[in-house]
Design a protein around this motif. Structure first.
Motif, PDB file in Angstrom:
ATOM      1  N   PRO A  15       1.313  -4.127  -6.284  1.00 58.20           N
ATOM      2  CA  PRO A  15       1.893  -5.699  -6.398  1.00 58.20           C
ATOM      3  C   PRO A  15       3.277  -5.747  -5.779  1.00 58.20           C
ATOM      4  O   PRO A  15       3.630  -6.725  -5.607  1.00 58.20           O
ATOM      5  CB  PRO A  15       1.976  -5.870  -7.926  1.00 58.20           C
ATOM      6  N   ASP A  16       3.845  -4.522  -5.759  1.00 61.24           N
ATOM      7  CA  ASP A  16       5.371  -4.462  -5.368  1.00 61.24           C
ATOM      8  C   ASP A  16       5.875  -3.202  -4.875  1.00 61.24           C
ATOM      9  O   ASP A  16       5.070  -2.346  -5.067  1.00 61.24           O
ATOM     10  CB  ASP A  16       6.102  -5.158  -6.598  1.00 61.24           C
TER      11      ASP A  16
ATOM     12  N   ALA B 233       5.911  -0.487  -7.273  1.00 59.56           N
ATOM     13  CA  ALA B 233       4.811   0.348  -7.780  1.00 59.56           C
ATOM     14  C   ALA B 233       4.266   1.109  -6.465  1.00 59.56           C
ATOM     15  O   ALA B 233       3.700   2.018  -6.630  1.00 59.56           O
ATOM     16  CB  ALA B 233       3.977  -1.061  -7.956  1.00 59.56           C
ATOM     17  N   ALA B 234       4.392   0.725  -5.506  1.00 60.18           N
ATOM     18  CA  ALA B 234       4.051   1.320  -4.049  1.00 60.18           C
ATOM     19  C   ALA B 234       4.622   2.798  -4.108  1.00 60.18           C
ATOM     20  O   ALA B 234       4.106   3.710  -3.660  1.00 60.18           O
ATOM     21  CB  ALA B 234       4.279   0.513  -2.590  1.00 60.18           C
ATOM     22  N   GLU B 235       5.876   2.922  -4.183  1.00 58.84           N
ATOM     23  CA  GLU B 235       6.779   4.089  -4.255  1.00 58.84           C
ATOM     24  C   GLU B 235       6.283   4.987  -5.624  1.00 58.84           C
ATOM     25  O   GLU B 235       6.128   6.119  -5.303  1.00 58.84           O
ATOM     26  CB  GLU B 235       8.333   3.984  -4.401  1.00 58.84           C
ATOM     27  N   ALA B 236       5.955   4.249  -6.529  1.00 58.12           N
ATOM     28  CA  ALA B 236       5.321   5.172  -7.623  1.00 58.12           C
ATOM     29  C   ALA B 236       4.366   5.604  -7.355  1.00 58.12           C
ATOM     30  O   ALA B 236       3.646   6.999  -7.553  1.00 58.12           O
ATOM     31  CB  ALA B 236       5.358   4.146  -8.879  1.00 58.12           C
TER      32      ALA B 236
ATOM     33  N   SER C 271       0.656  -1.291  -0.234  1.00 55.55           N
ATOM     34  CA  SER C 271      -0.016  -0.052  -0.044  1.00 55.55           C
ATOM     35  C   SER C 271       0.949   1.164  -0.128  1.00 55.55           C
ATOM     36  O   SER C 271       2.136   1.175   0.442  1.00 55.55           O
ATOM     37  CB  SER C 271      -1.107  -0.058   1.322  1.00 55.55           C
ATOM     38  N   ALA C 272       0.230   2.316  -0.501  1.00 58.23           N
ATOM     39  CA  ALA C 272       1.007   3.543  -0.286  1.00 58.23           C
ATOM     40  C   ALA C 272       0.063   4.620  -0.011  1.00 58.23           C
ATOM     41  O   ALA C 272      -1.236   4.613  -0.227  1.00 58.23           O
ATOM     42  CB  ALA C 272       1.468   4.019  -1.714  1.00 58.23           C
ATOM     43  N   THR C 273       0.412   5.704   0.813  1.00 56.80           N
ATOM     44  CA  THR C 273      -0.391   6.726   0.966  1.00 56.80           C
ATOM     45  C   THR C 273       0.343   8.131   1.095  1.00 56.80           C
ATOM     46  O   THR C 273       1.648   8.395   1.112  1.00 56.80           O
ATOM     47  CB  THR C 273      -0.805   6.535   2.744  1.00 56.80           C
ATOM     48  N   ALA C 274      -0.416   9.183   1.051  1.00 53.47           N
ATOM     49  CA  ALA C 274       0.124  10.563   0.958  1.00 53.47           C
ATOM     50  C   ALA C 274      -1.061  11.218   1.797  1.00 53.47           C
ATOM     51  O   ALA C 274      -2.101  10.823   1.789  1.00 53.47           O
ATOM     52  CB  ALA C 274       0.516  11.056  -0.458  1.00 53.47           C
TER      53      ALA C 274
END
Length: 191
Positions: free
Chosen positions: A170-171, A174-177, A82-85
């Motif tokens: 997926p990886d 991609a989370a950083e992107a 997951s990614a958040t901002a």
């Protein structure tokens, strides 16, 4: 960049050193236990030490799984990432949410250049307002808006906390992107 669990914060909150927490988990079966079982052991160890032992127990289970190599930093139990901002804005919750919905409605069918797999969904609770969508590649996107605490210097001024998140990523790359895309999206919406 996704960082490993902050074990020092866990130790400060629970009053147990990280190595002591690891010892408790290992004594109960450690790597043979799944996430839920690890969390249950930690919750028992944290009972009476913190106000919310279940929440801290989830963190302990996650940190242990990272330590034994079962999970990478940022990885969820299902193997995805997951990614958040987030951004705090000088608007009340309703105005901030309206801006989110208006901006995303002006770009139907995609978010941050990623095609949607269906129409977005909106919902509200007493605390938050949400905009959610599923993407063609399988990720899920959510923007949430909640009232933020006023600044001490200006207690009458309304503020809102806007959080953007991507799940089922997926990886780690991609989370950083996604993290970059989500920050850019918030900047586009709120300037």
């Amino acid at each position: 960049m996704v960082r490993p669990l902050n074990t020092a914060a866990l130790a400060r909150a629970t009053g147990m050193g990280w190595e002591d927490i690891v010892a408790v988990l290992e004594a109960a079966g450690g790597s043979r236990l799944d996430h839920g079982q690890l969390a249950a052991v930690a919750a028992t160890a944290f009972a009476g030490r913190v106000d919310n032992p279940g929440w801290w127990a989830q963190a302990a289970a996650l940190g242990f799984e990272q330590r034994i190599g079962r999970r990478l930093p940022g990885q969820r139990a299902d193997g995805t990432f997951s990614a958040t901002a987030s951004r705090t804005v000088a608007l009340d919750r309703a105005a901030a949410y309206e801006r989110v919905v208006r901006h995303l409605g002006a770009h139907p069918g995609a978010i941050a250049g990623h095609p949607l797999s269906g129409p977005p969904r909106t919902s509200r609770t007493a605390q938050r307002s949400f905009w959610r969508a599923d993407l063609e590649r399988g990720e899920r996107i959510e923007l949430g808006v909640a009232a933020a605490a006023p600044l001490a210097a200006s207690p009458q001024a309304a503020r809102a906390l806007v959080t953007a998140g991507a799940e089922k990523v997926p990886d780690p790359a991609a989370a950083e992107a996604w993290r970059v895309d989500l920050r850019a999206l918030l900047a586009d919406i709120f300037g």
